[in-house]
Write a protein that holds these residues in place. Structure first.
Motif, PDB file in Angstrom:
ATOM      1  N   PHE A  37       0.826  -1.206   0.000  1.00  0.00           N
ATOM      2  CA  PHE A  37       0.000   0.000   0.000  1.00  0.00           C
ATOM      3  C   PHE A  37       0.865   1.262   0.000  1.00  0.00           C
ATOM      4  O   PHE A  37       0.542   2.246  -0.671  1.00  0.00           O
ATOM      5  CB  PHE A  37      -0.934   0.018   1.210  1.00  0.00           C
ATOM      6  N   PHE A  41       0.386   3.915  -3.079  1.00  0.00           N
ATOM      7  CA  PHE A  41      -0.091   5.285  -2.910  1.00  0.00           C
ATOM      8  C   PHE A  41       1.017   6.295  -3.151  1.00  0.00           C
ATOM      9  O   PHE A  41       0.776   7.391  -3.659  1.00  0.00           O
ATOM     10  CB  PHE A  41      -0.682   5.476  -1.513  1.00  0.00           C
ATOM     11  N   SER A  44       1.941  11.220  -2.481  1.00  0.00           N
ATOM     12  CA  SER A  44       0.772  12.031  -2.840  1.00  0.00           C
ATOM     13  C   SER A  44       0.097  11.591  -4.140  1.00  0.00           C
ATOM     14  O   SER A  44      -1.121  11.657  -4.251  1.00  0.00           O
ATOM     15  CB  SER A  44       1.144  13.519  -2.932  1.00  0.00           C
ATOM     16  N   ASN A  46      -0.219   8.639  -7.487  1.00  0.00           N
ATOM     17  CA  ASN A  46       0.052   7.289  -7.945  1.00  0.00           C
ATOM     18  C   ASN A  46       0.536   7.329  -9.389  1.00  0.00           C
ATOM     19  O   ASN A  46       0.191   8.214 -10.148  1.00  0.00           O
ATOM     20  CB  ASN A  46      -1.226   6.442  -7.838  1.00  0.00           C
ATOM     21  N   LYS A 188      -6.744  18.370   1.642  1.00  0.00           N
ATOM     22  CA  LYS A 188      -6.872  17.664   0.372  1.00  0.00           C
ATOM     23  C   LYS A 188      -6.480  18.555  -0.803  1.00  0.00           C
ATOM     24  O   LYS A 188      -6.765  19.747  -0.827  1.00  0.00           O
ATOM     25  CB  LYS A 188      -8.296  17.146   0.204  1.00  0.00           C
ATOM     26  N   GLU A 192      -8.965  15.559  -5.173  1.00  0.00           N
ATOM     27  CA  GLU A 192      -8.595  14.472  -4.255  1.00  0.00           C
ATOM     28  C   GLU A 192      -9.712  14.286  -3.236  1.00  0.00           C
ATOM     29  O   GLU A 192     -10.195  15.247  -2.637  1.00  0.00           O
ATOM     30  CB  GLU A 192      -7.287  14.808  -3.548  1.00  0.00           C
ATOM     31  N   SER A 195      -9.852   9.422   2.002  1.00  0.00           N
ATOM     32  CA  SER A 195      -9.883   7.968   2.132  1.00  0.00           C
ATOM     33  C   SER A 195      -9.257   7.592   3.464  1.00  0.00           C
ATOM     34  O   SER A 195      -8.132   8.021   3.770  1.00  0.00           O
ATOM     35  CB  SER A 195      -9.110   7.309   0.986  1.00  0.00           C
ATOM     36  N   LYS A 198      -6.001   5.678   2.759  1.00  0.00           N
ATOM     37  CA  LYS A 198      -4.931   6.569   2.315  1.00  0.00           C
ATOM     38  C   LYS A 198      -4.392   7.407   3.465  1.00  0.00           C
ATOM     39  O   LYS A 198      -3.216   7.802   3.468  1.00  0.00           O
ATOM     40  CB  LYS A 198      -5.436   7.482   1.192  1.00  0.00           C
ATOM     41  N   GLN A 203      -0.667  10.480   2.738  1.00  0.00           N
ATOM     42  CA  GLN A 203      -1.310  11.007   1.546  1.00  0.00           C
ATOM     43  C   GLN A 203      -1.877  12.397   1.753  1.00  0.00           C
ATOM     44  O   GLN A 203      -2.160  13.109   0.795  1.00  0.00           O
ATOM     45  CB  GLN A 203      -2.427  10.057   1.101  1.00  0.00           C
TER      46      GLN A 203
END
Length: 345
Positions: A37, A41, A44, A46, A188, A192, A195, A198, A203
């Protein structure tokens, strides 16, 4: 007797090997999931490369798990896996938070404070004019607060997914209709979404949204519909000196985040655990409890600890604290803060 002793030793040795293997297997599963994970991710954003590396690492973890069964390959597999995991861990710790990103409008500006004796001037207090949850007119103001006029602190608990999870906000009461709300959230970027998963993987940056209650509370009571949010306001009990120290600790933390950004973390540094961390400035702060992790139970924990009014049962206090109907009635009123508190004793 000697036979029985040897048999017992063999049994004990077998159990020891099994326990060791089980521990290694669980450690492998845990670190493989985390590493997969973390790489997926990334920093910031992907990318295809990150996805490929995440898949490769996941497969390496699976191969190492299978390799535990074969003594001949076990050591080699574990060594290779440890090297790869160490590389991912090193990369992970090199990821740095930033205040320089393309932020969503509602978290674009950071608040900060300046000090003159007992007076604190707070800059960039958010006070958006909402037409709907995502349709609003941005607005900010600056205001000076006198610590000598601080009368107390309120806890706002916001529920949208059952009784166990809530978003918690503190609001500092400076008398009359003067309340300053501070909501600790994930900051955020454009396009975005939030999550929970995340939030474990660096993130989101951390932001203290300093806002007028007509913004941060009314947004939740009057404009969020999918899902709707139920909002409860509780008056905290305690010495005013504790409230002043807590307010100054918040201002200190807000200024620190302006100079040195930090990551939000779903478990360790979120809307509720951060409140608890800030309250440690007071000598009589509450001890940590599982109810802080399951934030929906924080009001109940405060009640049990004598930090809320105990003249009525908690179930009755909770009914009194529900402010959605009052907030709908108050809506755009200048005395919004006073009206949502009117029935509170």
């Amino acid at each position: 007797m000697q036979f029985l002793t040897q048999s017992a030793l063999r049994t004990t040795g077998g159990m020891g090997k099994f326990t060791k293997m089980l521990f290694m297997a669980l450690t492998l599963i845990g670190t493989t999931l985390w590493g997969t994970f973390a790489v997926y991710f990334g920093d910031s954003h992907n990318s295809i490369m990150q996805t490929c590396v995440a898949i490769v690492f996941g497969l390496c973890g699976l191969a190492t798990l299978i390799g535990l069964v074969f003594p001949r390959w076990r050591k080699r597999c574990l060594t290779g896996y440890a090297i790869l995991f160490a590389a991912i861990l090193t990369w992970w710790f090199l990821i740095s938070p930033s205040n320089d990103r393309q932020w969503q409008t509602d978290v674009a500006k950071l608040a900060y404070a300046t000090f003159d004796g007992e007076k604190v001037t707070v800059h960039n207090i958010r006070n958006f004019d909402y037409r709907s949850e995502f349709d609003y007119q941005p607005a900010y103001y600056t205001k000076t607060y006198d610590l000598n006029k601080l009368e107390g602190v309120d806890l706002i608990a916001v529920y949208w997914m059952g009784p166990a999870i809530a978003h918690t906000i503190l609001s500092f009461n400076f008398g009359g209709n003067e309340h300053l709300a501070i909501s600790i959230e994930a900051r955020k970027e454009l396009s975005e979404g939030y999550s929970t998963i995340k939030g474990f993987f660096r993130q989101f940056e951390l932001i203290y949204i300093v806002a007028d209650e007509r913004d941060v509370i009314r947004l939740r009571t009057n404009y969020r519909k999918e899902p709707p949010e139920e909002v409860y306001l509780y008056r905290l009990q305690g010495p005013l000196e504790n409230a002043r120290r807590l307010f100054m600790e918040y201002m200190k933390r807000i200024n620190e985040l302006n100079a040195t950004p930090a990551f939000y973390n779903t478990l360790l540094d979120n809307c509720t655990t951060a409140i608890w961390l800030n309250t440690r400035i007071n000598p009589t702060h509450l001890p940590f409890s599982w109810k802080i992790l399951l934030s929906g139970y924080v009001p109940e924990y405060l009640y049990e600890s004598g930090r809320l009014d105990k003249q009525v049962p908690f179930s009755e206090l909770q009914k009194q604290a529900h402010i959605n109907d009052r907030a709908h009635a108050a809506d755009l009123s200048a005395d919004f803060s006073a009206r949502i508190r009117a029935p509170l004793k």
